[in-house]
Enzyme design. Structure first.
Site, PDB file in Angstrom:
ATOM      1  CG  HIS A   1      -4.799   1.615  -7.104  1.00 37.93           C
ATOM      2  ND1 HIS A   1      -4.523   0.235  -6.363  1.00 37.93           N
ATOM      3  CD2 HIS A   1      -3.733   1.677  -7.761  1.00 37.93           C
ATOM      4  CE1 HIS A   1      -3.212  -0.329  -6.855  1.00 37.93           C
ATOM      5  NE2 HIS A   1      -2.992   0.775  -7.702  1.00 37.93           N
TER       6      HIS A   1
ATOM      7  CG  ASP B   1      -4.758   4.979  -3.325  1.00 38.48           C
ATOM      8  OD1 ASP B   1      -5.727   4.810  -2.540  1.00 38.48           O
ATOM      9  OD2 ASP B   1      -4.745   5.773  -4.069  1.00 38.48           O
ATOM     10  CG  PHE B   2       1.025   4.416  -4.919  1.00 40.14           C
ATOM     11  CD1 PHE B   2       0.068   3.360  -4.400  1.00 40.14           C
ATOM     12  CD2 PHE B   2       1.342   4.510  -6.295  1.00 40.14           C
ATOM     13  CE1 PHE B   2      -0.780   2.682  -5.417  1.00 40.14           C
ATOM     14  CE2 PHE B   2       0.803   3.704  -7.116  1.00 40.14           C
ATOM     15  CZ  PHE B   2      -0.268   2.709  -6.619  1.00 40.14           C
TER      16      PHE B   2
ATOM     17  CD  GLU C   1       6.571   4.356  -5.281  1.00 41.12           C
ATOM     18  OE1 GLU C   1       7.316   3.524  -4.589  1.00 41.12           O
ATOM     19  OE2 GLU C   1       5.750   3.842  -6.160  1.00 41.12           O
TER      20      GLU C   1
ATOM     21  CG  PHE D   1      -2.877   5.511  -8.329  1.00 43.11           C
ATOM     22  CD1 PHE D   1      -4.458   5.486  -8.365  1.00 43.11           C
ATOM     23  CD2 PHE D   1      -2.172   5.013  -9.150  1.00 43.11           C
ATOM     24  CE1 PHE D   1      -4.821   4.751  -9.382  1.00 43.11           C
ATOM     25  CE2 PHE D   1      -2.542   4.581 -10.188  1.00 43.11           C
ATOM     26  CZ  PHE D   1      -3.812   4.398 -10.375  1.00 43.11           C
TER      27      PHE D   1
ATOM     28  CG  LEU E   1       8.045   0.944  -9.310  1.00 43.24           C
ATOM     29  CD1 LEU E   1       7.618  -0.361  -9.786  1.00 43.24           C
ATOM     30  CD2 LEU E   1       6.929   1.865  -8.965  1.00 43.24           C
TER      31      LEU E   1
END
Ligand SMILES: Cc1ncc(C[n+]2csc(CCOP(=O)(O)OP(=O)(O)O)c2C)c(N)n1
Lengths: 326, 324
Positions: free
Chosen positions: B129, B85-86, B60, B83, B58
């Protein structure tokens, strides 16, 4: 500190080449600062004065095909990787004859032909990119290694840690070279880094981290050579912290004071160039005349680069909207 | 013609391209035998192995950086962001690096990286999300952006995205993953910069993206019963954007509604409305209207329906427009 210079035995020709490169980078950067002072450089420039031993020593440990990525303070790395001083100077002056057609400037230099995959102006952003380049080497099995240069400040950015973890997990052939010059603009490393040696941060990720005297070109060379061998063997990344000190302002436009005049003077005594020169003269017994001729030649190359850049036209207006898409 | 889902179409596009080009590498989280958060990568790990389907930690921001590194080293990377959002965490890699590298290096490097991400609206997962952030990327020169609404477009556009040498933000939609549609068995590509006229009409132009294409289609059918003829346009790619098709349609209808799930303020509707003003001002008989997400954080569960646009809001907007 000077003692360590004596422990490394290298062919004289190679040592003289180190000296040639270091003096070239110094002269080149001094001319850049001078041009800025004369108002001939718009934007700014981040001199690598006092950090020449790191670029030269580390890059001497890789081949032309191996890749290097660096920061805005990366003129020295590009010169050491075999970049053409004329085209670098032209780029710094935003001229059409520069490496990037004059659109990148001092902070965005690149030439894939010599394995120089770019300098970057976002602190630490190139660290995962360098690791991705190294991952490509690994997937292709081409035996190449990627060197990534960055500052002490960059080692506080999140992507440094994310990359260290991923590079270790995937054993990518990456050598992370942290040039700890004591400051991130004005913030001293003591106020920003929670440990004495940035090198120990590698331990958290299970790969070697070593601190080295960054003003000792031979030590930098030696330690990088070992890290490069390790990477080529498939054993993964290494973090090398090269300790030095920046006695020039952060960038040509930086006005703020970050150290006293006395401190600056004291730091200048650690200058890697006279130190290596003394080593060459006293221990290797290179004649003064030979050293002077190297210095003269370096000055000439730097001066010719300036001439070339000043005579070159600015980036062509017709080019300004080019190279956005393939 | 056979029907497959949007999710299968994306899976096929990637599988076919990976078979064709051994340089393509997938990066992301949960993309191993788990098959991706929404199952889009089903069986790819089994077929291509861990070297090319790199199920990673994790991280990103670094993952996107690795993708760019692979790309500038001559490979091709597809990075999945679970998502949209990330994507906040990878903005630097996308906006400051991938989008601009080719330019500031004077064309010396190319950056063939595809960032795939679902705009996750309508799962009911709340404010972190549920967002559609396409306008942020449209505001960044140097990127190509696709936002397909059908399985056919998803496959054809993704194949084009993977083959091109520019960075692409490929925006999918969670609620569309299971939707079915006709997809040719034979190889085909869909071009960027070419809008699709989903339905022809003469009274009002409705430009819709992603999930809103379906809603707008239902609205158009309903409006037809009242004798209002709506022309529905799906731009399919936001960069490049097919301005011409939009302007030509507005010249014909004289009215424009833009609908998207993203927040209204500074959304793509503002840009498309402006394009109509610049290109077809003399033809407009009414102000351009937007039917978009409300400018507020998205609440969880079914409360979300209060802030998203839908078929009924489009119908209402069209009626208003026809009356003015
Ligand atoms: C992400 C980001 N934050 C801040 C800056 C502004 N900035 C440019 S250089 C610099 C200092 C970086 O220090 P360090 O990493 O130690 O490298 P040095 O400049 O000393 O070589 C800062 C804060 C930037 N370019 N990018």
């Amino acid at each position: 500190m000077t003692q360590s210079l004596k422990t490394t035995v290298l062919a004289q020709a190679q040592m003289l080449d180190f000296y040639r490169q270091m003096t070239l980078i110094r002269h080149f950067e001094e001319r850049v600062v001078e041009l800025f002072g004369k108002g001939l450089i718009s934007g700014s420039t981040h001199p690598c004065i006092a950090q020449e031993a790191i670029a030269v020593g580390a890059i001497a440990a890789v081949s032309r095909e191996d890749q290097v990525l660096a920061t805005y303070r990366g003129h020295g790395q590009m010169l050491a990787k075999g970049g053409d001083p004329k085209k670098i100077m032209a780029e710094i002056l935003c001229r059409g004859t520069g490496y990037c057609k004059g659109k990148g400037g001092s902070m965005h230099l690149c030439d894939p032909e010599i394995g120089f995959l770019g300098t970057n102006a976002i602190v630490a952003a190139h660290i995962p990119i360098a690791a991705g380049v190294a991952l490509a080497n690994k997937i292709r099995g081409n035996g190449l290694v990627t060197l990534c240069f960055f500052g002490d400040g960059a080692s506080n950015e999140g992507v440094f840690y994310e990359t260290a973890n991923m590079a270790a997990l995937w054993r990518v052939p990456l050598v992370m070279i942290c040039e700890n010059n004591g400051f991130a603009i004005s913030v001293p490393v003591e106020k920003a880094v929670s440990v004495k040696d940035i090198a120990v941060r590698a331990q958290a990720f299970g790969f070697p981290g070593e601190a080295v005297d960054g003003n000792d070109v031979l030590q930098v060379y030696e330690i990088t050579r070992k890290a490069v061998e390790r990477a080529r063997r498939g054993d993964g990344p290494t973090l090398i912290e090269c300790k030095t000190v920046r006695w020039e302002r952060h960038s040509a436009i930086s006005a703020g004071k970050y150290a006293s005049r006395e401190e600056m003077k004291r730091w200048q005594k650690t200058d890697p160039i006279p130190r290596f020169r003394a080593h060459l003269a006293d221990t290797v017994r290179v004649s003064g005349a030979q050293l002077e001729s190297i210095e003269r030649e370096a000055r000439e190359v730097g001066d010719q680069a300036v001439e070339f850049a000043l005579q070159s036209p600015p980036a062509a207006e017709s080019e300004l909207a080019e190279d956005i898409f393939a | 013609m056979r029907q497959i889902t949007y999710s299968q179409a994306i899976n096929e596009a990637i599988r076919e391209e990976m078979r064709r080009d051994p340089n393509i590498v997938l990066l992301g989280q949960d993309i191993g035998s788990y098959g991706g958060t929404f199952g889009v990568y089903r069986d790819l790990f089994e077929e291509f192995g861990e070297e090319r389907v790199r199920d990673g930690p994790l991280s990103e921001a670094a993952t996107a950086g690795f993708g760019i590194g692979l790309a500038i080293a001559g490979m091709r990377a597809i990075v999945e962001i679970e998502f949209m959002d990330f994507s906040t965490l990878v903005l630097d890699a996308i906006v400051n690096q991938a989008a601009k590298m080719r330019y500031f290096y004077g064309g010396k490097l190319k950056v063939p990286v595809v960032i795939r991400t679902p705009a996750a609206t309508k799962l009911g997962l709340g404010a972190q999300h549920s967002q559609s952030l396409e306008a942020w990327f449209m505001h960044s020169p140097g990127l190509r952006i696709a936002m397909p609404s059908t399985p056919r477009d998803a496959k054809g556009l993704l194949k084009t995205a993977i083959r091109q040498d520019d960075p692409v933000v490929f925006i999918e939609h969670v609620r569309l993953y299971a939707s079915k549609g006709e997809v040719p068995e034979d190889e085909y590509l869909e071009p960027f910069g070419k809008a699709r006229i989903v339905r022809e009409g003469s009274d009002v132009t409705v430009v819709a993206v992603a999930m809103m294409v379906q809603e707008a289609m239902q609205a158009a059918e309903e409006l037809q019963k009242e004798g209002i003829s709506a022309e529905l346009i799906d731009p399919r790619t936001l960069a490049p954007l097919d301005r011409e098709t939009i302007v030509r349609s507005v010249e014909k209808t004289g009215r424009l509604i833009v609908t998207h799930e993203a927040y209204q303020t500074a959304g793509i509707g503002a840009e498309i409305g402006q394009i109509a003003q610049e290109g077809a001002f003399d033809y407009l008989v009414a102000p351009v209207k937007r039917v978009a997400g409300k400018d507020q954080p998205i609440p969880c569960g079914t409360l979300q329906e209060k802030v998203f646009p839908n078929r009924d809001r489009i119908i209402e907007a069209v009626r208003d427009l026809m009356a003015s």
